[in-house]
Design a protein around this motif. Sequence first.
Motif, short mmCIF file in Angstrom:
data_model
loop_
_atom_site.label_atom_id
_atom_site.label_comp_id
_atom_site.label_asym_id
_atom_site.label_seq_id
_atom_site.Cartn_x
_atom_site.Cartn_y
_atom_site.Cartn_z
N GLY A 1 -7.91 -3.99 5.38
CA GLY A 1 -6.66 -3.71 4.68
C GLY A 1 -5.48 -3.77 5.62
N SER B 1 -1.06 -2.76 5.73
CA SER B 1 0.16 -2.24 5.12
C SER B 1 1.35 -2.66 5.96
CB SER B 1 0.12 -0.71 5.02
OG SER B 1 -0.90 -0.29 4.14
N ARG C 1 5.70 -2.58 6.26
CA ARG C 1 6.96 -1.99 5.81
C ARG C 1 8.08 -2.70 6.53
NH1 ARG C 1 7.01 3.00 3.11
NH2 ARG C 1 9.16 3.25 3.79
N ALA D 1 7.81 -2.96 1.11
CA ALA D 1 6.47 -2.72 1.63
C ALA D 1 5.47 -3.56 0.85
CB ALA D 1 6.09 -1.25 1.54
N GLN E 1 1.11 -3.89 0.57
CA GLN E 1 -0.19 -3.32 0.94
C GLN E 1 -1.29 -4.24 0.41
OE1 GLN E 1 -0.98 0.53 -0.71
NE2 GLN E 1 -2.62 0.98 0.75
N ASN F 1 -0.26 -4.21 -3.62
CA ASN F 1 0.85 -3.32 -3.98
C ASN F 1 2.11 -3.77 -3.25
OD1 ASN F 1 -0.84 -1.71 -5.57
ND2 ASN F 1 -1.43 -0.45 -3.82
N SER G 1 6.10 -2.77 -2.93
CA SER G 1 7.09 -1.72 -3.24
C SER G 1 8.49 -2.21 -2.93
CB SER G 1 6.80 -0.45 -2.44
OG SER G 1 5.59 0.15 -2.86
#
Length: 523
Positions: free
Chosen positions: A87, A89, A91, A112, A114, A175, A177
């Motif tokens: 995984g 992530s 930002r 962001a 993910q 995801n 954001s």
Amino acid sequence: MNRCGALFLCLCLLMSHSRTEEASQEILRWMERMEMAARSRSLTSFAELIHGLESRLLNASFGGHNLTLRTHTIQTLAFKLGCNFTGLSLRSSALEQVPQVRGGQGLGVPLAMQFPAELTQDACRVHSRELTLICIYFSNTRFFQKDSNSSVLNNYVLGAQLSHGQVSNLREPVNISFWHNQSLEGYTVTCVFWKEGASQHYWGAWSTEGCRTEQPSPSQVLCRCNHLTYFAVLMQLSPAPVPAELLAPLTYISLVGCSISIVASLLTVLLHLHSRKQSDSITRIHMNLHAAVLLLNVAFLLSPVLAVPGSACVALAATLHYALLSCLTWMAIEGFNLYLLLGRVYNIYIHRYVLKLCALGWGVPAFLVLLLLAIKSSVYGPYRIQLSDSQGNSTAFQSTSICWVRNPWVHGVLVMGSGGLTSLFNLVVLAWALRVLHRLRAREKALGLRACWDTVTVLGLTVLLGTTWTLAFFSFGVFLLPQLFLFSTFNSLYGFFLFLWFCSQRRRSEAEMEAFSSSQMVQ
């Protein structure tokens, strides 16, 4: 020997750095070329430019685990991934502090992405070697089609792609954001992705397939999508939101009113079938209007129950739209027929009059709805009604859905437009009919029972011509709350009011027959 090994290692590092620098410069030049093409509105294909950037990033050779480059409006990232990927992530606040940056400002607004561990599973089944994940951030929408009905939140488009094949149908979503510092009051926000080949006039179009929209807080929009491509958040001006605390009473009023209207319409049709020998063209027109209202009420009651994505909701939304168009058309036919009765006292016979009216009242709405389904069936489906809190803040945290028209142009033209034309035509006919009625009664100087019948006639004509539907055009400002209750009450009971009109006309006909019989007996 140690010196030679050290020298060889340094030479390899220098060559690797040189290749990385050369690849970086080539990618930066391509990004600057894209910006120049966007500014000059060049004839160069935007699809070709974006695909060229993707290809250069996927084939770039760089040291370390990632490469980050940025120009004024484009930022690119490339990551080396293994099949043991767990995984990732990202930002925007962490991506601005990078050494390979040329010009431009920071991203400014936090973003962001993910990625789930599942991302590399399919690719690793075929290619066990190292994979490359690229991410591209655009701070303008010039490379993508502009929608005249909406705008892109923060003007940001975020894209991602994995080497060695397409990534789709992920069980665990990606995801994305988007944080913002602007008020979304009066807007509906929707997560979309760029679907290539979906438009005849451009290299793609925005689509919502496979994406779900959430708002964890007033300053964040979260997109959960099951594939990789380019993502954005569309902001669309939405109708005035319904206060959340009024949803329950309005639903109750609509449920009770539509149920009463369904029973009344059925009873009216049964009474008509029972006395078919007394039927004339006027009564047949009334019965067709009752049938349209009956279909409208049944479809409306079912629409919230089936408001989930799927063919059932599309079919129900099309049926509801068809019923509404038919109802409006038969209201206009009632107005036209009233004009013939009062304005053309003589020579009003028209060959196959009712059959021609049926072709108009049922056929034209069917043609329009079928045409929309054939062109683009996605105009129908679950339609989200935005709710606001007790302070009037509309943040889309709460909503309710029905199966209805989703396209704003179709709604504006074939719902509000047709409703407005029908209401305007019938209001003119009603005003003219009342003027004619007033002149007739002024000559007769009628009082008593005749005056009471005239009052009933005026109220009946007001209902028959559907003038209460004009309340739909007062859903703004201080009129919103009273309009919601008045519109829900009067129009959910529309079938019941027609039933009362039918009964009053039948009673009046019987009274006139009795009076005529009495006069004949006296003679």
